[in-house]
Design a protein around this motif. Structure first.
Motif, PDB file in Angstrom:
ATOM      1  N   SER A 141       5.392  55.621 -27.997  1.00 49.29           N
ATOM      2  CA  SER A 141       4.185  56.444 -27.993  1.00 49.29           C
ATOM      3  C   SER A 141       2.960  55.594 -27.701  1.00 49.29           C
ATOM      4  N   PRO A 143      -0.592  54.104 -28.898  1.00 47.75           N
ATOM      5  CA  PRO A 143      -1.130  53.744 -30.211  1.00 47.75           C
ATOM      6  C   PRO A 143      -2.255  54.682 -30.614  1.00 47.75           C
ATOM      7  N   ALA A 144      -2.545  54.698 -31.903  1.00 45.89           N
ATOM      8  CA  ALA A 144      -3.596  55.584 -32.404  1.00 45.89           C
ATOM      9  C   ALA A 144      -4.953  55.241 -31.796  1.00 45.89           C
ATOM     10  N   GLN A 145      -5.178  53.955 -31.555  1.00 47.92           N
ATOM     11  CA  GLN A 145      -6.424  53.517 -30.953  1.00 47.92           C
ATOM     12  C   GLN A 145      -6.126  52.511 -29.849  1.00 47.92           C
ATOM     13  N   GLN A 147      -5.370  50.976 -25.853  1.00 49.57           N
ATOM     14  CA  GLN A 147      -4.333  51.154 -24.852  1.00 49.57           C
ATOM     15  C   GLN A 147      -3.075  50.416 -25.275  1.00 49.57           C
ATOM     16  N   LYS A 152       8.057  53.656 -32.220  1.00 52.29           N
ATOM     17  CA  LYS A 152       8.131  54.309 -33.525  1.00 52.29           C
ATOM     18  C   LYS A 152       9.593  54.487 -33.912  1.00 52.29           C
ATOM     19  N   SER A 194       5.901  51.630 -37.118  1.00 52.66           N
ATOM     20  CA  SER A 194       5.460  51.477 -35.735  1.00 52.66           C
ATOM     21  C   SER A 194       5.409  49.998 -35.392  1.00 52.66           C
ATOM     22  N   ALA A 231       5.815  61.837 -28.524  1.00 46.63           N
ATOM     23  CA  ALA A 231       4.875  61.745 -29.647  1.00 46.63           C
ATOM     24  C   ALA A 231       5.589  61.480 -30.963  1.00 46.63           C
ATOM     25  N   GLU A 232       6.789  62.086 -31.155  1.00 47.29           N
ATOM     26  CA  GLU A 232       7.507  61.964 -32.409  1.00 47.29           C
ATOM     27  C   GLU A 232       8.893  61.368 -32.173  1.00 47.29           C
TER      28      GLU A 232
END
Length: 254
Positions: A141, A143-145, A147, A152, A194, A231-232
């Motif tokens: 996926s 990352p949350a913030q 690039q 996961k 992650s 995503a999951e």
């Protein structure tokens, strides 16, 4: 000038890399032996990680003397407290060997601490710890913030799964190029971890080779999964790797 001793190495040897306390057991034990030529004071305690020292598990004796060539037992037991009944709980058993005070001056002493996984296992959990690795879930996926990409790994079982080897194979060539070793870890029951993939600028499907550690501290046969972008995490069937897993020294942190 200081007269320094040689490289520090543990003299108090522990018979295992992890301890498992079953709910049906009153206590469990961990043998230890002083393989050195000097006596040591052995300090032992349990913590829950993240700086949390209060746990429902205790170890005894918390402080003891261990002479050269002698053996002793550390006993771990539960002393109350609330713990989940639908999954394992993870703690850490710390064992520190403290050398005796030297007669000569200007000698640097090193107190060596071993840190072992301590698992509390309730009765009636579905499946088994050996089957838990087959219930891992995977995805690549964003990352949350920022690039890049992250791997996961989800765990659909009630048991902790310790990943020892975790390799991203992008090219899968015989020259070993396009491979990245990730810092593996322990995936908690019904949770996920992650792992940043430094060699990817954006999420995409990759092959992941991995091994795990069983209840006895042994490494499992190497397997691989074709991990999609998403995503999951999703369940995937692992296949045996073409080459056998290289030997690895996980030490007390396995």
């Amino acid at each position: 000038m200081l007269c320094l001793q040689g490289p520090a190495s543990a003299s108090v040897m522990l018979s295992g890399t992890r301890v498992i306390l079953h709910e049906t057991q009153r206590e469990t034990s961990l043998p230890m032996k002083n393989t050195g030529t000097s006596p040591y004071v052995v300090q032992a305690w349990v913590d829950a990680g993240d700086g949390r020292s209060k746990t429902p598990l205790v170890v005894t004796p918390p402080l003891s003397r261990l002479d050269p060539g002698k053996e002793n037992l550390l006993r771990i037991m539960r002393v109350g407290g609330e713990l989940p009944a639908d999954r394992e709980s993870a703690f850490w058993l710390n064992v520190k060997e403290i050398p005796q005070t030297p007669n000569q001056e200007n000698v640097l002493q090193v107190a060596i601490r071993s840190r072992l996984k301590l698992l509390y296992r309730p009765t009636g959990l579905p499946g088994s710890s050996a089957e838990a690795r087959a219930l891992l879930k995977w995805t690549v996926s964003a990352p949350a913030q920022g690039q890049g990409a992250v791997l996961k790994v989800g765990n659909a079982s009630a048991f902790h799964v310790t990943l020892l080897k975790l390799t991203v194979n992008q090219g899968q060539g015989p020259d070993g190029k396009d491979q990245e070793e990730l810092d593996a870890g322990m995936v908690p029951p019904f949770g996920e971890l992650s792992f940043p993939i430094q060699t990817l600028k954006a999420p995409r499907a990759v092959q992941i080779n991995f091994t795990t550690i069983n209840d006895y501290g042994s490494e499992s046969p190497e397997e691989f999964v074709k991990v999609p972008e998403g995503a999951e995490p999703v369940p995937l069937k692992a296949e045996p790797a073409r080459a056998p897993a290289a030997s690895s020294s996980g030490g007390a942190q396995r």
